[in-house]
Design a protein around this motif. Structure first.
Motif, PDB file in Angstrom:
ATOM      1  N   TYR A   1       1.041  -0.932   0.101  1.00  0.00           N
ATOM      2  CA  TYR A   1       0.430  -0.006   0.332  1.00  0.00           C
ATOM      3  C   TYR A   1       0.612   1.429  -0.029  1.00  0.00           C
ATOM      4  O   TYR A   1       0.693   2.238  -0.414  1.00  0.00           O
ATOM      5  N   GLN A   2       2.006   0.788   0.851  1.00  0.00           N
ATOM      6  CA  GLN A   2       2.731   1.985   0.890  1.00  0.00           C
ATOM      7  C   GLN A   2       3.381   2.546  -0.808  1.00  0.00           C
ATOM      8  O   GLN A   2       3.702   3.551  -0.923  1.00  0.00           O
ATOM      9  N   ARG A   3       3.743   1.411  -0.892  1.00  0.00           N
ATOM     10  CA  ARG A   3       4.321   2.037  -2.281  1.00  0.00           C
ATOM     11  C   ARG A   3       3.067   2.481  -3.843  1.00  0.00           C
ATOM     12  O   ARG A   3       3.700   2.889  -4.751  1.00  0.00           O
ATOM     13  N   PHE A   4       1.802   1.542  -3.097  1.00  0.00           N
ATOM     14  CA  PHE A   4       0.806   1.641  -4.496  1.00  0.00           C
ATOM     15  C   PHE A   4       0.205   3.628  -3.796  1.00  0.00           C
ATOM     16  O   PHE A   4       0.081   4.297  -4.919  1.00  0.00           O
ATOM     17  N   ILE A   5       0.988   4.016  -2.660  1.00  0.00           N
ATOM     18  CA  ILE A   5      -0.012   5.602  -2.612  1.00  0.00           C
ATOM     19  C   ILE A   5       1.350   5.676  -3.317  1.00  0.00           C
ATOM     20  O   ILE A   5       0.606   7.405  -3.893  1.00  0.00           O
ATOM     21  N   GLU A   6       2.714   5.560  -3.456  1.00  0.00           N
ATOM     22  CA  GLU A   6       3.755   6.506  -4.069  1.00  0.00           C
ATOM     23  C   GLU A   6       3.739   6.974  -5.328  1.00  0.00           C
ATOM     24  O   GLU A   6       4.346   7.487  -5.931  1.00  0.00           O
ATOM     25  N   SER A   7       3.387   5.775  -5.895  1.00  0.00           N
ATOM     26  CA  SER A   7       3.256   6.015  -7.224  1.00  0.00           C
ATOM     27  C   SER A   7       2.109   6.729  -7.759  1.00  0.00           C
ATOM     28  O   SER A   7       2.604   7.414  -9.089  1.00  0.00           O
ATOM     29  N   PHE A   8       1.479   6.849  -7.436  1.00  0.00           N
ATOM     30  CA  PHE A   8       0.636   8.358  -7.567  1.00  0.00           C
ATOM     31  C   PHE A   8       0.879   9.428  -6.873  1.00  0.00           C
ATOM     32  O   PHE A   8       0.596  10.600  -7.598  1.00  0.00           O
ATOM     33  N   GLU A   9       1.849   9.560  -6.574  1.00  0.00           N
ATOM     34  CA  GLU A   9       2.379  10.475  -5.824  1.00  0.00           C
ATOM     35  C   GLU A   9       3.461  10.630  -7.053  1.00  0.00           C
ATOM     36  O   GLU A   9       3.461  12.519  -7.378  1.00  0.00           O
ATOM     37  N   ARG A  10       4.495  10.579  -7.269  1.00  0.00           N
ATOM     38  CA  ARG A  10       5.100  10.913  -8.463  1.00  0.00           C
ATOM     39  C   ARG A  10       4.045  10.797  -9.580  1.00  0.00           C
ATOM     40  O   ARG A  10       4.638  11.942 -10.736  1.00  0.00           O
ATOM     41  N   ASN A  11       3.120  10.692  -9.735  1.00  0.00           N
ATOM     42  CA  ASN A  11       2.421  10.779 -11.083  1.00  0.00           C
ATOM     43  C   ASN A  11       0.983  12.309 -10.866  1.00  0.00           C
ATOM     44  O   ASN A  11       1.042  12.187 -11.205  1.00  0.00           O
ATOM     45  N   THR A  12       1.471  12.794  -9.695  1.00  0.00           N
ATOM     46  CA  THR A  12       0.626  14.572  -8.994  1.00  0.00           C
ATOM     47  C   THR A  12      -1.059  14.018  -9.406  1.00  0.00           C
ATOM     48  O   THR A  12      -1.067  15.306  -9.195  1.00  0.00           O
ATOM     49  N   ILE A  13      -0.860  13.065  -8.776  1.00  0.00           N
ATOM     50  CA  ILE A  13      -2.114  12.841  -8.190  1.00  0.00           C
ATOM     51  C   ILE A  13      -2.489  12.545  -6.756  1.00  0.00           C
ATOM     52  O   ILE A  13      -3.867  13.507  -6.461  1.00  0.00           O
ATOM     53  N   PHE A  14      -1.591  12.127  -6.510  1.00  0.00           N
ATOM     54  CA  PHE A  14      -2.189  11.730  -3.988  1.00  0.00           C
ATOM     55  C   PHE A  14      -0.587  13.591  -4.147  1.00  0.00           C
ATOM     56  O   PHE A  14       0.091  13.400  -5.063  1.00  0.00           O
ATOM     57  N   PRO A  15      -1.250  14.234  -3.226  1.00  0.00           N
ATOM     58  CA  PRO A  15       0.015  14.875  -2.857  1.00  0.00           C
ATOM     59  C   PRO A  15       0.804  13.967  -1.853  1.00  0.00           C
ATOM     60  O   PRO A  15       0.592  13.006  -0.928  1.00  0.00           O
TER      61      PRO A  15
ATOM     62  N   LEU B   1      -5.885  20.069  -8.566  1.00  0.00           N
ATOM     63  CA  LEU B   1      -5.501  20.074  -6.800  1.00  0.00           C
ATOM     64  C   LEU B   1      -4.416  20.353  -6.775  1.00  0.00           C
ATOM     65  O   LEU B   1      -3.690  21.273  -6.292  1.00  0.00           O
ATOM     66  N   VAL B   2      -2.728  18.830  -7.423  1.00  0.00           N
ATOM     67  CA  VAL B   2      -2.168  18.571  -6.886  1.00  0.00           C
ATOM     68  C   VAL B   2      -1.007  19.666  -7.587  1.00  0.00           C
ATOM     69  O   VAL B   2      -0.466  20.456  -6.752  1.00  0.00           O
ATOM     70  N   LEU B   3      -1.444  20.165  -8.581  1.00  0.00           N
ATOM     71  CA  LEU B   3      -0.699  20.883  -9.431  1.00  0.00           C
ATOM     72  C   LEU B   3      -0.750  22.441  -9.343  1.00  0.00           C
ATOM     73  O   LEU B   3       0.500  23.051  -8.520  1.00  0.00           O
ATOM     74  N   LEU B   4      -2.353  22.648  -8.340  1.00  0.00           N
ATOM     75  CA  LEU B   4      -1.873  24.201  -8.580  1.00  0.00           C
ATOM     76  C   LEU B   4      -1.473  24.108  -7.175  1.00  0.00           C
ATOM     77  O   LEU B   4      -1.116  25.425  -6.779  1.00  0.00           O
ATOM     78  N   SER B   5      -1.435  23.561  -6.239  1.00  0.00           N
ATOM     79  CA  SER B   5      -1.461  23.559  -4.698  1.00  0.00           C
ATOM     80  C   SER B   5      -0.014  23.532  -4.587  1.00  0.00           C
ATOM     81  O   SER B   5       1.248  24.235  -3.516  1.00  0.00           O
ATOM     82  N   SER B   6       1.204  22.305  -5.671  1.00  0.00           N
ATOM     83  CA  SER B   6       2.263  22.060  -4.806  1.00  0.00           C
ATOM     84  C   SER B   6       3.417  21.572  -6.228  1.00  0.00           C
ATOM     85  O   SER B   6       4.593  21.818  -6.157  1.00  0.00           O
ATOM     86  N   GLY B   7       2.693  22.297  -6.974  1.00  0.00           N
ATOM     87  CA  GLY B   7       3.447  22.299  -8.334  1.00  0.00           C
ATOM     88  C   GLY B   7       2.940  20.302  -9.248  1.00  0.00           C
ATOM     89  O   GLY B   7       2.792  19.510  -8.620  1.00  0.00           O
ATOM     90  N   LYS B   8       4.015  20.210 -10.172  1.00  0.00           N
ATOM     91  CA  LYS B   8       4.516  19.013 -10.335  1.00  0.00           C
ATOM     92  C   LYS B   8       5.372  18.041  -9.508  1.00  0.00           C
ATOM     93  O   LYS B   8       6.084  18.436  -9.402  1.00  0.00           O
ATOM     94  N   ALA B   9       5.586  16.268  -9.899  1.00  0.00           N
ATOM     95  CA  ALA B   9       6.137  16.093  -9.116  1.00  0.00           C
ATOM     96  C   ALA B   9       7.107  15.159 -10.317  1.00  0.00           C
ATOM     97  O   ALA B   9       7.361  16.036 -10.519  1.00  0.00           O
ATOM     98  N   THR B  10       7.090  13.804 -10.183  1.00  0.00           N
ATOM     99  CA  THR B  10       7.894  13.225 -11.455  1.00  0.00           C
ATOM    100  C   THR B  10       6.961  14.120 -13.040  1.00  0.00           C
ATOM    101  O   THR B  10       7.827  13.769 -13.777  1.00  0.00           O
ATOM    102  N   ASN B  11       5.938  12.808 -12.743  1.00  0.00           N
ATOM    103  CA  ASN B  11       4.800  13.068 -14.130  1.00  0.00           C
ATOM    104  C   ASN B  11       3.638  13.800 -13.563  1.00  0.00           C
ATOM    105  O   ASN B  11       3.207  14.057 -12.921  1.00  0.00           O
ATOM    106  N   ALA B  12       2.882  14.695 -14.144  1.00  0.00           N
ATOM    107  CA  ALA B  12       1.534  15.456 -14.706  1.00  0.00           C
ATOM    108  C   ALA B  12       1.397  14.955 -15.981  1.00  0.00           C
ATOM    109  O   ALA B  12       0.890  16.611 -16.695  1.00  0.00           O
ATOM    110  N   LYS B  13      -0.094  14.218 -16.164  1.00  0.00           N
ATOM    111  CA  LYS B  13      -0.447  13.910 -16.832  1.00  0.00           C
ATOM    112  C   LYS B  13      -1.978  14.087 -17.702  1.00  0.00           C
ATOM    113  O   LYS B  13      -2.632  13.160 -16.899  1.00  0.00           O
TER     114      LYS B  13
ATOM    115  N   ASP C   1       2.325  16.320 -20.820  1.00  0.00           N
ATOM    116  CA  ASP C   1       3.018  16.789 -20.008  1.00  0.00           C
ATOM    117  C   ASP C   1       3.298  17.832 -19.673  1.00  0.00           C
ATOM    118  O   ASP C   1       4.413  18.583 -19.930  1.00  0.00           O
ATOM    119  N   VAL C   2       2.668  17.698 -18.017  1.00  0.00           N
ATOM    120  CA  VAL C   2       2.809  19.526 -17.999  1.00  0.00           C
ATOM    121  C   VAL C   2       4.635  19.461 -17.277  1.00  0.00           C
ATOM    122  O   VAL C   2       5.348  18.572 -16.596  1.00  0.00           O
TER     123      VAL C   2
END
Length: 362
Positions: free
Chosen positions: A146-160, A218-230, A247-248
């Motif tokens: 679950y930790q890696r699952f959540i972190e993958s979406f953090e890298r894709n700028t979907i989860f903060p 929301l993540v883009l507007l709040s804290s910017g891009k992580a690794t990917n933002a498609k 890709d932003v």
């Protein structure tokens, strides 16, 4: 000589052992905790590996009690070894449970210095038990999974990037509201599916959920891009339709607050530099096509941001942190009941999309 003997004796006395030594052979090291119910009638699920050689094999201990501390005490009565949460990777909380002040359920994790503050937190749709007792074989320990699952979406700028520590700071932040990952379940496979972000007002889940695209914005507007933002759209040119995916690369923001007595208009200006990752129509070397596509993307992102802001105000949930600037620089506008005040503000976004890269083809 006397000095040497004296030093040896003193040093030896300091090496007699550690007063807080804990042996793993006496502990069941929990990697995942699930919480559901309400104070007074709660359930918790503790998952830990049963084989040191194969961490994918794990057992789930179910406990009932009045409070999180009571749950933990009762769970210890069901295991041959004491439960240890020093390597806790993830905490799952039922969305219904989070409709009550969430700090009530997290308090014990902050008070015990042995608990890690880097654990991930997510809300689940329905009972957390079904998310812990996964029938399919996992590639790793269930908590790490679950930790890696959540972190993958953090890298894709979907989860903060929200950890137990970050959650605590936002729960007591008067100018910005908490958002947490929201997880659904694949009914056929029984595996988790990222469904977006859950919006909070103060310490309570509002019941409003952002979908995946809204979460990314929301993540883009709040804290910017992580690794990917498609982001993908369908471009229509006359009777022709062509998919376009971007890709932003970079986000530039400038907020302007126009104070009007006890209220304000917030101008949210953003410029998105993007790379075109998919555009079968091609011909981006032509200025006309490039300008048309930039205009199309600007319009679509603008519309999506406007819908997102409406959703935030209806919740209400100031996940952007507008309240921080209001509180610091516009005290006349600030109100201690910030959620109610945030819902009445006028938010005016202005989005500009600039195509910076177009891939290797021209």
């Amino acid at each position: 000589m006397f000095k040497r003997v004296f030093i040896i004796i003193v040093v030896s006395s300091l090496l007699v052992g550690c007063w807080d030594e804990r042996l793993y052979k006496n502990l069941s090291v929990v990697s995942l905790v699930g919480i559901e119910g309400q104070i007074g009638e709660m359930k918790a699920y503790y998952a830990y590996p049963t084989s040191p050689d194969d961490p994918t094999q794990y057992v789930v201990i179910e406990s009932a009690g009045l409070s999180p501390r009571d749950l933990r005490n009762n769970a210890d009565l069901k295991v041959e070894q004491s439960l240890d949460l020093s390597e806790l990777s993830t905490i799952l909380i039922s969305a219904e449970t989070a409709k009550n002040p969430i700090y009530n359920f997290l308090d014990i994790y902050y008070r015990n210095p042995q608990n890690p503050i880097t654990s991930k937190i997510a809300l689940t749709e329905g009972s957390v038990k079904q998310y812990i007792d996964i029938k399919q074989k996992l590639p790793s320990d269930v908590g790490e999974y679950y930790q890696r699952f959540i972190e993958s979406f953090e890298r894709n700028t979907i989860f903060p990037k929200v950890t137990l520590k970050r959650t605590a700071s936002l729960l007591f932040d008067k100018g910005k509201d908490l958002v947490l990952p929201y997880i659904k379940r694949d009914e056929e496979k029984g595996t988790p599916v990222a469904a977006g972000l859950s919006l909070f007002n103060d310490q309570v889940f509002t019941g409003t959920i952002l979908d995946v695209k809204e979460s990314l914005l929301l993540v883009l507007l709040s804290s910017g891009k992580a690794t990917n933002a498609k982001i993908s759209y369908l471009w229509e040119n006359g009777d022709k339709k062509s998919p376009v995916s971007i890709d932003v690369i970079k986000v530039k923001k400038k907020w302007e607050i126009e104070e009007k007595g006890s209220t304000a208009t917030i101008h949210l200006n953003y410029k998105l530099n993007v790379n075109i990752e998919e555009f079968p129509h091609d011909r981006l070397y032509e200025d006309k096509t490039r300008k048309e596509l930039q205009g199309f993307l600007t319009k679509k992102v603008q519309e999506d941001v406007e819908k997102l802001l409406v959703k935030l105000q209806e919740a209400p949930s100031d996940a952007l942190g507008i309240g921080r600037k209001i509180r610091a620089f516009h005290p006349k506008v600030w109100d201690e009941k910030w959620g109610e005040k945030f819902a009445t503000l006028t938010l005016k976004p202005k989005i500009t999309v600039s195509i910076t890269r177009t891939g290797i083809l021209e």
